[in-house]
Write an enzyme that holds these catalytic residues in place. Structure first.
Site, PDB file in Angstrom:
ATOM      1  N   ASP A 132       0.630  -1.181   0.084  1.00  0.00           N
ATOM      2  CA  ASP A 132       0.127  -0.045  -0.054  1.00  0.00           C
ATOM      3  C   ASP A 132       0.905   1.319  -0.236  1.00  0.00           C
ATOM      4  O   ASP A 132       2.105   1.428   0.076  1.00  0.00           O
ATOM      5  CB  ASP A 132      -1.079   0.000   1.222  1.00  0.00           C
ATOM      6  CG  ASP A 132      -0.367  -0.300   2.498  1.00  0.00           C
ATOM      7  OD1 ASP A 132       0.887  -0.386   2.522  1.00  0.00           O
ATOM      8  OD2 ASP A 132      -0.955  -0.935   3.375  1.00  0.00           O
ATOM      9  N   ASN A 174      -7.688  -2.971  14.020  1.00  0.00           N
ATOM     10  CA  ASN A 174      -9.186  -3.128  13.520  1.00  0.00           C
ATOM     11  C   ASN A 174      -9.333  -4.421  12.700  1.00  0.00           C
ATOM     12  O   ASN A 174     -10.367  -4.539  12.041  1.00  0.00           O
ATOM     13  CB  ASN A 174      -9.965  -1.985  13.067  1.00  0.00           C
ATOM     14  CG  ASN A 174      -9.308  -1.287  11.724  1.00  0.00           C
ATOM     15  OD1 ASN A 174      -8.291  -1.927  11.247  1.00  0.00           O
ATOM     16  ND2 ASN A 174      -9.594  -0.408  11.164  1.00  0.00           N
ATOM     17  N   HIS A 198      -7.375  -4.697  10.004  1.00  0.00           N
ATOM     18  CA  HIS A 198      -7.124  -4.714   8.671  1.00  0.00           C
ATOM     19  C   HIS A 198      -5.944  -5.223   7.972  1.00  0.00           C
ATOM     20  O   HIS A 198      -4.944  -5.578   8.818  1.00  0.00           O
ATOM     21  CB  HIS A 198      -7.137  -2.950   8.152  1.00  0.00           C
ATOM     22  CG  HIS A 198      -6.050  -2.193   8.638  1.00  0.00           C
ATOM     23  ND1 HIS A 198      -6.157  -1.003   9.250  1.00  0.00           N
ATOM     24  CD2 HIS A 198      -4.789  -2.296   8.557  1.00  0.00           C
ATOM     25  CE1 HIS A 198      -4.973  -0.646   9.674  1.00  0.00           C
ATOM     26  NE2 HIS A 198      -4.142  -1.153   9.222  1.00  0.00           N
ATOM     27  N   GLU A 227      -9.793  -2.006   4.950  1.00  0.00           N
ATOM     28  CA  GLU A 227     -10.259  -1.539   6.351  1.00  0.00           C
ATOM     29  C   GLU A 227     -11.685  -2.371   6.424  1.00  0.00           C
ATOM     30  O   GLU A 227     -12.131  -3.087   5.388  1.00  0.00           O
ATOM     31  CB  GLU A 227     -10.571  -0.092   6.162  1.00  0.00           C
ATOM     32  CG  GLU A 227      -9.456   0.966   6.123  1.00  0.00           C
ATOM     33  CD  GLU A 227      -9.020   1.190   7.530  1.00  0.00           C
ATOM     34  OE1 GLU A 227      -9.024   0.119   8.630  1.00  0.00           O
ATOM     35  OE2 GLU A 227      -8.606   2.276   7.987  1.00  0.00           O
TER      36      GLU A 227
END
Ligand code: GLP
Length: 244
Positions: free
Chosen positions: A68, A136, A138, A143
């Site tokens: 990313d 979380n 990801h 996400e």
């Protein structure tokens, strides 16, 4: 299938991770490496550099594909993922930088850049994908809520992800980019071997949901339960809820 390996601490996690990929690096001089950023893989990258310096591995003919990149950060910005990779790995090994790939967060035509990135990943199947995990759940910047069928795409970062990463931006949330480009979940699932690393209590809940929870886009990493060859290396704090 996820194989879980426990490590005492960050250092041991990094060493175990290196042992998990070393054979591939040695036996496949033209391997395609899927690489990750964040504080988690830095120790692994140090192990890779150490073994390279010892003359045991060459990256000369390898290709890398990073997960990313932030949208809108100049490449020279110290927190761009391109800068991160140069600083923490590429500048210290013999990989040809022309063979290192990071999504273009400055592309005029983002959709085209994303389609090209996925096409490149399809043409160069990843031998080993290194992953960290967000608090979380990801992976990359996929996400919660991201479709399992996703390919490379632009994402709006969640508030908690931006807060987690504010430490790299003088703890100033306003400096943290709001968007990123990430390899999609389907692209990540194309890797032959996935090695996910986790260290610290902030990852414990995500690790539990990834390993034991339902396979659901609410925890993007849970998709790894359906991959044939995943090794998760978690230190004591990160594996708090799944000990023994
Ligand atoms: C970012 C990256 C992820 C990384 C996560 C965890 O969101 N896009 O690839 O896994 O952070 O980062 P850290 O390893 O610093 O905890």
């Amino acid at each position: 299938m996820i194989v879980l390996q426990h490590a005492k601490d960050y250092d041991e996690m990094s060493k175990i991770a290196y042992q998990a990929i070393r054979e591939i690096l040695i036996n496949k001089p033209d391997a395609v490496l899927g690489l990750a950023t964040g504080s988690t893989p830095i120790g692994l990258y140090k192990e890779m550099i150490k073994d390279y310096e010892a003359g045991n591995v060459s990256y000369k003919n390898m290709v890398s594909i990073n997960l990313d990149e932030y949208v809108g950060l100049p490449v020279e910005h110290p927190e761009s993922y391109r800068s991160f990779m140069n600083r923490n790995l590429f500048d210290h090994i013999d990989i040809d930088k022309n063979n290192t790939h990071v999504p273009n967060g400055l592309a005029d035509d983002v959709d085209q850049a994303c389609a090209d990135y996925t096409a490149f990943a399809k043409a160069h199947p990843i031998d080993v994908q290194i992953l960290g995990i967000g608090g979380n759940g990801h992976i990359g910047f996929n996400e919660p809520g991201t479709a399992f069928s996703s390919n490379t795409h632009k994402v709006e970062l969640k508030e908690n992800t931006r807060k987690d990463n504010a430490r790299f931006f003088d703890n100033d949330l306003s400096k943290v980019p709001t968007h990123a480009i990430t390899l999609g979940l389907q692209d990540i699932m194309g890797a032959k071997l996935i090695v996910l690393l986790a260290s610290g209590a902030g990852k414990a809940k995500a690790i539990k949901e990834m390993v034991l929870g339902p396979v659901t886009p609410d925890c993007p990493a849970s998709i790894l339960q359906t991959h044939p060859n995943v090794i998760v290396i978690a230190d004591e704090a990160a594996s708090y809820y799944i000990k023994g």
